[in-house]
Design a protein around this motif. Sequence first.
Motif, PDB file in Angstrom:
ATOM      1  N   ALA A  63      -5.131  -2.872  -1.839  1.00 50.82           N
ATOM      2  CA  ALA A  63      -5.803  -2.405  -0.395  1.00 50.82           C
ATOM      3  C   ALA A  63      -6.757  -1.169  -0.414  1.00 50.82           C
ATOM      4  O   ALA A  63      -7.669  -1.092   0.044  1.00 50.82           O
ATOM      5  CB  ALA A  63      -4.463  -0.550  -0.283  1.00 50.82           C
ATOM      6  N   ASP A  64      -7.110  -0.953  -1.911  1.00 51.24           N
ATOM      7  CA  ASP A  64      -8.502  -0.614  -2.486  1.00 51.24           C
ATOM      8  C   ASP A  64      -9.693  -1.462  -2.350  1.00 51.24           C
ATOM      9  O   ASP A  64     -10.341  -1.570  -2.788  1.00 51.24           O
ATOM     10  CB  ASP A  64      -8.464   0.739  -3.461  1.00 51.24           C
ATOM     11  CG  ASP A  64      -8.084  -0.647  -4.634  1.00 51.24           C
ATOM     12  OD1 ASP A  64      -7.739  -1.580  -4.666  1.00 51.24           O
ATOM     13  OD2 ASP A  64      -8.224   0.434  -5.384  1.00 51.24           O
ATOM     14  N   CYS A  65      -9.781  -3.071  -2.064  1.00 56.54           N
ATOM     15  CA  CYS A  65     -10.504  -4.370  -1.726  1.00 56.54           C
ATOM     16  C   CYS A  65     -11.239  -4.036  -0.408  1.00 56.54           C
ATOM     17  O   CYS A  65     -10.762  -3.967   0.267  1.00 56.54           O
ATOM     18  CB  CYS A  65      -9.794  -5.438  -2.360  1.00 56.54           C
ATOM     19  SG  CYS A  65      -8.771  -5.165  -4.248  1.00 56.54           S
TER      20      CYS A  65
ATOM     21  N   LEU B 190     -11.254  -0.302   5.369  1.00 58.27           N
ATOM     22  CA  LEU B 190     -12.210  -1.150   4.798  1.00 58.27           C
ATOM     23  C   LEU B 190     -11.946  -2.655   4.606  1.00 58.27           C
ATOM     24  O   LEU B 190     -12.726  -3.463   4.097  1.00 58.27           O
ATOM     25  CB  LEU B 190     -13.205  -0.128   3.597  1.00 58.27           C
ATOM     26  CG  LEU B 190     -13.391   1.094   3.903  1.00 58.27           C
ATOM     27  CD1 LEU B 190     -14.587   1.995   2.525  1.00 58.27           C
ATOM     28  CD2 LEU B 190     -14.080   1.317   4.679  1.00 58.27           C
ATOM     29  N   LEU B 191     -11.028  -2.658   4.384  1.00 59.03           N
ATOM     30  CA  LEU B 191     -10.764  -3.886   3.953  1.00 59.03           C
ATOM     31  C   LEU B 191      -9.860  -4.922   5.139  1.00 59.03           C
ATOM     32  O   LEU B 191     -10.676  -5.403   4.874  1.00 59.03           O
ATOM     33  CB  LEU B 191      -9.208  -3.920   3.006  1.00 59.03           C
ATOM     34  CG  LEU B 191      -8.722  -4.744   2.726  1.00 59.03           C
ATOM     35  CD1 LEU B 191      -8.640  -6.567   1.719  1.00 59.03           C
ATOM     36  CD2 LEU B 191      -6.748  -5.030   1.910  1.00 59.03           C
TER      37      LEU B 191
ATOM     38  N   GLU C 200       1.272   7.790   8.452  1.00 63.06           N
ATOM     39  CA  GLU C 200       1.688   6.691   9.199  1.00 63.06           C
ATOM     40  C   GLU C 200      -0.022   5.979   9.089  1.00 63.06           C
ATOM     41  O   GLU C 200      -0.413   6.430   9.389  1.00 63.06           O
ATOM     42  CB  GLU C 200       2.174   6.962  10.083  1.00 63.06           C
ATOM     43  CG  GLU C 200       2.290   5.474  10.875  1.00 63.06           C
ATOM     44  CD  GLU C 200       3.102   5.623  12.012  1.00 63.06           C
ATOM     45  OE1 GLU C 200       3.896   4.590  12.943  1.00 63.06           O
ATOM     46  OE2 GLU C 200       3.087   6.939  12.385  1.00 63.06           O
ATOM     47  N   PHE C 201       0.358   4.787   8.658  1.00 60.59           N
ATOM     48  CA  PHE C 201      -0.603   3.712   8.677  1.00 60.59           C
ATOM     49  C   PHE C 201      -1.418   3.669  10.249  1.00 60.59           C
ATOM     50  O   PHE C 201      -0.035   2.605  10.133  1.00 60.59           O
ATOM     51  CB  PHE C 201      -1.493   3.219   7.736  1.00 60.59           C
ATOM     52  CG  PHE C 201      -3.009   2.664   7.835  1.00 60.59           C
ATOM     53  CD1 PHE C 201      -3.717   2.827   7.703  1.00 60.59           C
ATOM     54  CD2 PHE C 201      -2.700   0.395   8.433  1.00 60.59           C
ATOM     55  CE1 PHE C 201      -5.751   2.322   8.042  1.00 60.59           C
ATOM     56  CE2 PHE C 201      -4.105   0.849   8.505  1.00 60.59           C
ATOM     57  CZ  PHE C 201      -4.873   1.171   8.233  1.00 60.59           C
TER      58      PHE C 201
ATOM     59  N   PHE D 226       0.446  -1.372   0.256  1.00 63.25           N
ATOM     60  CA  PHE D 226      -0.176  -0.158   0.141  1.00 63.25           C
ATOM     61  C   PHE D 226       1.130   1.044   0.303  1.00 63.25           C
ATOM     62  O   PHE D 226       2.196   1.149   0.225  1.00 63.25           O
ATOM     63  CB  PHE D 226      -1.340   0.245   1.225  1.00 63.25           C
ATOM     64  CG  PHE D 226      -0.567   0.542   2.247  1.00 63.25           C
ATOM     65  CD1 PHE D 226      -0.312   1.391   2.838  1.00 63.25           C
ATOM     66  CD2 PHE D 226       0.580  -0.262   3.226  1.00 63.25           C
ATOM     67  CE1 PHE D 226       0.046   1.857   4.318  1.00 63.25           C
ATOM     68  CE2 PHE D 226       0.811  -0.595   4.364  1.00 63.25           C
ATOM     69  CZ  PHE D 226       1.283   0.940   5.044  1.00 63.25           C
ATOM     70  N   ARG D 227       0.423   2.628  -0.474  1.00 59.81           N
ATOM     71  CA  ARG D 227       1.008   3.717  -0.624  1.00 59.81           C
ATOM     72  C   ARG D 227      -0.471   4.684  -0.671  1.00 59.81           C
ATOM     73  O   ARG D 227      -0.951   4.874  -1.379  1.00 59.81           O
ATOM     74  CB  ARG D 227       1.971   3.758  -1.777  1.00 59.81           C
ATOM     75  CG  ARG D 227       2.442   5.516  -2.351  1.00 59.81           C
ATOM     76  CD  ARG D 227       3.380   5.159  -3.475  1.00 59.81           C
ATOM     77  NE  ARG D 227       3.455   6.850  -3.600  1.00 59.81           N
ATOM     78  CZ  ARG D 227       4.864   7.326  -3.459  1.00 59.81           C
ATOM     79  NH1 ARG D 227       5.794   6.749  -2.478  1.00 59.81           N
ATOM     80  NH2 ARG D 227       5.193   8.264  -4.102  1.00 59.81           N
ATOM     81  N   ASP D 228      -0.484   5.072   0.363  1.00 62.37           N
ATOM     82  CA  ASP D 228      -1.271   6.372   0.901  1.00 62.37           C
ATOM     83  C   ASP D 228      -2.695   5.959   0.880  1.00 62.37           C
ATOM     84  O   ASP D 228      -3.263   6.309  -0.188  1.00 62.37           O
ATOM     85  CB  ASP D 228      -1.172   7.582   0.001  1.00 62.37           C
ATOM     86  CG  ASP D 228       0.436   8.099  -0.088  1.00 62.37           C
ATOM     87  OD1 ASP D 228       0.603   8.369   1.580  1.00 62.37           O
ATOM     88  OD2 ASP D 228       1.049   8.948  -0.835  1.00 62.37           O
ATOM     89  N   GLU D 229      -3.077   5.236   1.739  1.00 63.98           N
ATOM     90  CA  GLU D 229      -4.201   4.749   1.136  1.00 63.98           C
ATOM     91  C   GLU D 229      -4.772   4.510   2.927  1.00 63.98           C
ATOM     92  O   GLU D 229      -5.822   2.921   3.103  1.00 63.98           O
ATOM     93  CB  GLU D 229      -4.305   3.231   1.631  1.00 63.98           C
ATOM     94  CG  GLU D 229      -4.140   2.951  -0.465  1.00 63.98           C
ATOM     95  CD  GLU D 229      -3.935   2.785  -1.496  1.00 63.98           C
ATOM     96  OE1 GLU D 229      -5.802   3.313  -0.841  1.00 63.98           O
ATOM     97  OE2 GLU D 229      -4.016   2.722  -2.379  1.00 63.98           O
TER      98      GLU D 229
END
Length: 331
Positions: free
Chosen positions: A92-94, A21-22, A48-49, A12-15
């Motif tokens: 990451a967008d799934c 949600l994932l 940072e996530f 991931f990058r900036d997600e």
Amino acid sequence: MPKTKFSIIIPFRDENENLPLLLDSFSRLKYPIDLFEVILVDDDSKKEFKVQNFKFKVSILTNERVSNSPKKDAIVTAMQIINTDWIITTDADCVVTENWLLTLDNYIQLHAVAMIAGAVTYNCDNSFLHHFQQLDLASLQGATIGSFGIHKGFMCNGANFAYTKSFFQELNGFNGNDTIASGDDVFLLQKAIAKSPEKVHYLKSPNNIVITKPLDDWKSLCYQRVRWASKTSSYQSRFGQFLGLLVFFGNLSWVFNLGLWLFGLSPTPIVIMIIGSKFTIDSILIYKTNRFLTKNEIQYLILSSFLYPFFSTSVALYSLFGKYEWKGRKF
């Protein structure tokens, strides 16, 4: 009874908006939490996530860049800490369905398999752009399913792709195509089929479909499709190369003959025959695939069918010499 242990890799990058949600969809999986882990690989995000508490194991790694492909590097980075044999990659967008892992486990227990490709679909709103992407994806997914059906699989989607770590190592991973920015899925699949086709399967089940987000602007869509198209010339599969050329020249002939007709240089019956034949064949493939991928009705089919040859031809030509942006980087 579930037996297979999975490690799910998510580069991931900036997600920060999509990852919760994932991860929430993982928390709804009907699968023992001690049989799967999630490995997030941060590819130089600006912010940072932070992972909230989940019952299943979640790890965050920093991507170790060694090649021209951030995503391939992320997968190899995660491999270094993985102890399970089965690996799944997704984006990451799934989001995933509750029986996603259970379906994979059932299939693995019943088949001698080392690599499994699965379906991906979009979660669309009512906009033309979203439905255009869904129809395009349906055609790609239809071609993927059909190629496996005739034992000539050449394409898959890294948002729903599973394989064993031992098979990955046997194939020497991404060696040979790590200079190409994308293709962590397709090139690995083609290497696998060239070496051991009997070990590579497609799992066609509504319980195994991964849902992702369509893009919200035409520029991003063009760049994404250019990124996809840029891999075609490096395909190891001759069948994949042939099919890519067939699609390109089919769309090009559609555009060319329409142009000739507008200038009065091509007979109307010929143009009608070409347009009608292509529309009929495409519609059958898209309708059957879309019925498998989603419960939503097909929208904007005629308008999309008219626009698509121009879009596809432009993307294919641009991919030969143009640059594109992906996750804030230029390639």
